[in-house]
Design a protein around this motif. Sequence first.
Motif, PDB file in Angstrom:
ATOM      1  N   ASP A  71      37.205 -20.900 -24.435  1.00 50.88           N
ATOM      2  CA  ASP A  71      38.403 -21.726 -24.367  1.00 50.88           C
ATOM      3  C   ASP A  71      38.132 -23.045 -25.099  1.00 50.88           C
ATOM      4  O   ASP A  71      37.211 -23.773 -24.751  1.00 50.88           O
ATOM      5  N   PRO A  72      38.929 -23.373 -26.118  1.00 50.78           N
ATOM      6  CA  PRO A  72      38.656 -24.575 -26.911  1.00 50.78           C
ATOM      7  C   PRO A  72      39.174 -25.871 -26.302  1.00 50.78           C
ATOM      8  O   PRO A  72      38.941 -26.933 -26.860  1.00 50.78           O
ATOM      9  N   ARG A  73      39.843 -25.803 -25.165  1.00 48.03           N
ATOM     10  CA  ARG A  73      40.411 -27.018 -24.577  1.00 48.03           C
ATOM     11  C   ARG A  73      39.326 -28.014 -24.192  1.00 48.03           C
ATOM     12  O   ARG A  73      38.301 -27.660 -23.637  1.00 48.03           O
ATOM     13  N   GLY A  74      39.570 -29.260 -24.521  1.00 50.62           N
ATOM     14  CA  GLY A  74      38.665 -30.332 -24.128  1.00 50.62           C
ATOM     15  C   GLY A  74      37.463 -30.511 -25.037  1.00 50.62           C
ATOM     16  O   GLY A  74      36.550 -31.252 -24.713  1.00 50.62           O
ATOM     17  N   THR A  75      37.438 -29.841 -26.160  1.00 51.72           N
ATOM     18  CA  THR A  75      36.273 -29.998 -27.025  1.00 51.72           C
ATOM     19  C   THR A  75      36.380 -31.239 -27.903  1.00 51.72           C
ATOM     20  O   THR A  75      35.366 -31.833 -28.242  1.00 51.72           O
ATOM     21  N   SER A  78      37.066 -34.923 -25.217  1.00 50.98           N
ATOM     22  CA  SER A  78      36.183 -35.181 -24.086  1.00 50.98           C
ATOM     23  C   SER A  78      35.205 -36.325 -24.389  1.00 50.98           C
ATOM     24  O   SER A  78      34.976 -36.682 -25.541  1.00 50.98           O
ATOM     25  N   LYS A  79      34.621 -36.852 -23.337  1.00 49.48           N
ATOM     26  CA  LYS A  79      33.632 -37.920 -23.482  1.00 49.48           C
ATOM     27  C   LYS A  79      32.357 -37.380 -24.150  1.00 49.48           C
ATOM     28  O   LYS A  79      31.737 -38.047 -24.963  1.00 49.48           O
ATOM     29  N   LYS A  80      32.023 -36.144 -23.805  1.00 40.98           N
ATOM     30  CA  LYS A  80      30.833 -35.512 -24.358  1.00 40.98           C
ATOM     31  C   LYS A  80      30.943 -35.353 -25.878  1.00 40.98           C
ATOM     32  O   LYS A  80      29.957 -35.433 -26.601  1.00 40.98           O
TER      33      LYS A  80
END
Length: 116
Positions: A71-75, A78-80
């Motif tokens: 799932d590519p969401r938050g890539t 994100s803070k990371k």
Amino acid sequence: MRHLRLNALGQAIKYVARIGADYVAFENLYEVKRKRFTENPTANRRFAKKQLLLHGILRSLRKGLHVVLVDPRGTISSKKHGEIMKKYGLDKRMASTYLVALRALSKVDINVHKPI
């Protein structure tokens, strides 16, 4: 244009199989937002994501690779992502690809830090 896209993907999968990889990770493009800014379902397509993903999966399976959909969401948001960009000097797309690869490795439970 379609032929060039699919041919490039096929060449990349051949290379991955040739270097001895066991797994190939793809972003699950079915999870990406479908319609945006318009009511017309075909107006916002920049590429044929269903065709591209299906071709990649089939070519990978033919080469004997294990396919992992991530799932590519938050890539990107994100803070990371920001930390990885600074730490390794990557642009936003490469940092996102790095995060997708890490998710795939954790999904198949491979020890990332195992010495070769």
